[in-house]
Design an enzyme around this catalytic site. Structure first.
Site, PDB file in Angstrom:
ATOM      1  N   GLN A 111      -4.036  -0.728   5.806  1.00  7.56           N
ATOM      2  CA  GLN A 111      -3.597   1.190   5.951  1.00  7.56           C
ATOM      3  C   GLN A 111      -4.604   1.787   5.291  1.00  7.56           C
ATOM      4  O   GLN A 111      -5.125   3.008   5.560  1.00  7.56           O
ATOM      5  CB  GLN A 111      -2.288   1.179   4.868  1.00  7.56           C
ATOM      6  N   GLU A 152      -3.275  11.280   3.459  1.00  9.74           N
ATOM      7  CA  GLU A 152      -3.832  11.098   1.651  1.00  9.74           C
ATOM      8  C   GLU A 152      -5.120  11.354   1.771  1.00  9.74           C
ATOM      9  O   GLU A 152      -6.093  10.756   0.725  1.00  9.74           O
ATOM     10  CB  GLU A 152      -4.131   9.007   1.551  1.00  9.74           C
ATOM     11  N   ASP A 202      -6.158  -1.644   1.387  1.00 12.27           N
ATOM     12  CA  ASP A 202      -4.624  -1.870   1.404  1.00 12.27           C
ATOM     13  C   ASP A 202      -3.643  -2.471   2.190  1.00 12.27           C
ATOM     14  O   ASP A 202      -3.866  -1.864   3.346  1.00 12.27           O
ATOM     15  CB  ASP A 202      -3.976  -0.125   0.528  1.00 12.27           C
ATOM     16  N   GLU A 224      -4.496  -5.601  -1.732  1.00 11.07           N
ATOM     17  CA  GLU A 224      -3.130  -4.967  -2.112  1.00 11.07           C
ATOM     18  C   GLU A 224      -2.265  -5.443  -0.868  1.00 11.07           C
ATOM     19  O   GLU A 224      -2.312  -5.582   0.634  1.00 11.07           O
ATOM     20  CB  GLU A 224      -3.045  -3.412  -2.512  1.00 11.07           C
ATOM     21  N   ASP A 227       2.451  -4.856  -4.445  1.00  6.81           N
ATOM     22  CA  ASP A 227       2.430  -3.351  -4.052  1.00  6.81           C
ATOM     23  C   ASP A 227       4.531  -3.054  -3.751  1.00  6.81           C
ATOM     24  O   ASP A 227       5.662  -3.432  -4.371  1.00  6.81           O
ATOM     25  CB  ASP A 227       1.422  -2.102  -3.102  1.00  6.81           C
ATOM     26  N   LYS A 229       3.654   2.032  -9.544  1.00 10.27           N
ATOM     27  CA  LYS A 229       4.852   3.469  -9.379  1.00 10.27           C
ATOM     28  C   LYS A 229       5.564   3.880  -9.565  1.00 10.27           C
ATOM     29  O   LYS A 229       6.659   3.124  -9.643  1.00 10.27           O
ATOM     30  CB  LYS A 229       4.864   3.847  -7.096  1.00 10.27           C
ATOM     31  N   ARG A 281       1.441   8.678  -4.405  1.00  9.87           N
ATOM     32  CA  ARG A 281       2.491   8.255  -3.413  1.00  9.87           C
ATOM     33  C   ARG A 281       1.426   8.384  -2.043  1.00  9.87           C
ATOM     34  O   ARG A 281       1.093   9.353  -2.641  1.00  9.87           O
ATOM     35  CB  ARG A 281       3.382   7.923  -3.720  1.00  9.87           C
ATOM     36  N   SER A 282       2.266   8.354  -0.747  1.00  8.55           N
ATOM     37  CA  SER A 282       0.725   8.903   0.250  1.00  8.55           C
ATOM     38  C   SER A 282       1.157  10.695   0.589  1.00  8.55           C
ATOM     39  O   SER A 282       0.555  11.249   0.544  1.00  8.55           O
ATOM     40  CB  SER A 282       1.321   8.789   1.796  1.00  8.55           C
ATOM     41  N   LYS A 299      -5.088   4.372  -9.029  1.00  7.51           N
ATOM     42  CA  LYS A 299      -5.636   4.797  -7.377  1.00  7.51           C
ATOM     43  C   LYS A 299      -4.776   5.977  -7.330  1.00  7.51           C
ATOM     44  O   LYS A 299      -3.775   6.106  -6.613  1.00  7.51           O
ATOM     45  CB  LYS A 299      -4.467   3.767  -6.791  1.00  7.51           C
TER      46      LYS A 299
HETATM   47  C1  2PG Z   1       0.627   1.952  -1.109  1.00  8.50           C
HETATM   48  C2  2PG Z   1       1.395   3.778  -0.993  1.00  8.50           C
HETATM   49  C3  2PG Z   1       0.134   4.820  -1.444  1.00  8.50           C
HETATM   50  P1  2PG Z   1       3.424   5.304   0.234  1.00  8.50           P
HETATM   51  O1  2PG Z   1       1.165   1.948   0.077  1.00  8.50           O
HETATM   52  O2  2PG Z   1       0.136   1.885  -1.437  1.00  8.50           O
HETATM   53  O3  2PG Z   1      -1.430   4.812  -0.901  1.00  8.50           O
HETATM   54  O4  2PG Z   1       1.426   4.402  -0.034  1.00  8.50           O
HETATM   55  O5  2PG Z   1       2.912   6.584  -1.069  1.00  8.50           O
HETATM   56  O6  2PG Z   1       3.358   5.399   1.374  1.00  8.50           O
HETATM   57  O7  2PG Z   1       3.888   4.645  -0.064  1.00  8.50           O
HETATM   58 MG    MG Z   2       0.544   0.183  -1.631  1.00  8.11          MG
END
Ligand code: 2PG
Ligand code: MG
Length: 384
Positions: A147, A184, A219, A262, A286, A311, A340-341, A362
């Protein structure tokens, strides 16, 4: 000192960077209006709390009818709020509500939020430069499975690290010959996972010639291509079992000298994560840990991670976010505050990262919603 009087709490729906609806909460006191908009994930972990209890509109209505007739004087007083709203609103709404209350409280005390929270440390910047997985569209019918391909500048200051990451990002565009950015702001490409890693190492070498140091991270967000015990790769195609996945990631860490990995295994595979732990790099949870103290406790018991993504809206409660960070620190697990994305221009995670002495943040490299946080951190660094 006079007590903070909350005159009004309101909520409404606003758009995030993907044009999707999210919640904004505004707290009005005699010192002004304090607002926070919640971010939204796309590659969400299965163990995250729900963003909204029933739906966004219901949470908005609930908050608009909220009566806060008690005093909030300290961070710990958020307990009173949580008692009032428990089970009634989701993680996005609780986070936005508590964050706005904290912003108001810090102002009431005449402090910046990071200062009010008591932190001193400036984190290192982790920036997503090249993308794949759920956040990216295909290019020539292909995209990397991983990702996020992350750069982590290793200069003396945050400001310098932001510059280093930006230089690496520009070089990535050149080497990839990419013109499209993903959710992103990371470059999209048709190259395979290891081809991108080769390019990242080339960029690292280029920067080294200019006397600049940078580290590389990933990640993998592996839950997005995991099914029934197998990891299904497309670019290039391969199907790996759990032990093959562990060996493959081990190989990548060594071959490309990765500092940061990650979610290398599926989001409930604590023992798989443990199989990857080593000395000179971070195995980061995560989707595995979802900023949840109970899941972090399990990860600690299993010795599954040495880094954790934080997060706030994965869990909603800022009391729990703080608990997660404290617990991680106790067990020498590095903390990574994260966006977040789907994001807004809100920059509170910069203050939370400094306020709670996180090791990393991040929050991307490119785009106004990412830069809002980077700029705030540069400012905090300057005024500190
Ligand atoms: C991640 C995030 C942020 P998402 O996986 O770390 O980059 O993605 O916010 O879509 O969960
Ligand atoms: Mg992640």
């Amino acid at each position: 000192m006079k007590k903070m009087i909350i005159k009004k709490v309101t909520a409404k729906s606003v758009k995030d960077s993907r044009g999707e609806k999210t919640i904004q909460v505004i707290v009005k006191t005699s010192k002004g209006r304090f607002k926070t908009s919640a971010p939204c994930g796309k590659s969400k972990g299965r163990f995250e709390v729900k963003s909204y209890a029933k739906n966004l509109e219901n949470d908005v209505d609930f908050i608009n009818c909220l009566k806060i007739d008690f005093i909030i004087e300290s961070f710990e007083d958020l307990k009173k709020i949580e008692k009032l709203v428990i089970g009634q609103i989701g993680g996005n709404s609780l986070f936005a509500l508590e964050a706005s209350l904290l912003k108001a409280l810090a102002q009431e005390k005449g402090k910046e939020l990071w200062e009010f929270l008591g932190g001193v440390k400036i984190p290192r910047s982790v920036g997503n430069a090249i993308g794949g997985g759920l956040h990216s569209k295909v290019v020539n019918r292909r995209k990397p499975d991983f990702q996020e391909f992350l750069f982590i500048g290793n200069g003396k200051t945050f400001k310098e690290n932001v510059k280093i990451n930006k230089k690496a990002y520009k070089l990535a565009k050149k080497f990839l010959k990419s013109r499209r950015r993903n959710d992103e702001g990371a470059w999209e490409t048709d190259l395979g996972n290891e081809q991108v890693l080769e390019i990242m190492n080339k960029i690292k070498d280029e920067l080294k010639k200019k006397g600049l140091k940078i580290d590389i991270g990933l990640d993998i967000a592996s839950s997005s291509f995991y099914k029934n015990g197998r990891y299904y790769y497309k670019n290039p195609a391969q199907k790996l079992s759990k032990s093959e996945q562990i060996n493959y990631i081990k190989k990548l860490i060594k071959k490309y000298n990765l500092l940061y990995v990650e979610d290398p295994l599926n989001e409930n595979d604590f023992s798989g994560f443990r199989g990857l732990i080593g000395k000179n790099y971070l195995i980061v949870g995560d989707d595995l840990t979802t900023t949840n103290p109970e899941r972090l406790n399990k990860a600690i018991r299993m010795q599954a991670i040495n880094g954790i993504i934080v997060k706030p809206n994965q869990i909603g409660s800022l009391l729990k976010v703080k608990k997660v960070i404290e617990l991680a620190k106790k067990y020498k697990i590095k903390t990574i505050m994260s966006h977040r994305s789907g994001e807004t221009k809100d920059n509170i995670i910069a203050d939370l990262a400094v306020g709670w002495d996180c090791d990393f943040i991040k929050t991307g490299i490119y785009g106004s919603v990412r830069k809002a946080k980077l700029k705030r951190l540069i400012r905090i660094e300057k005024t500190k």
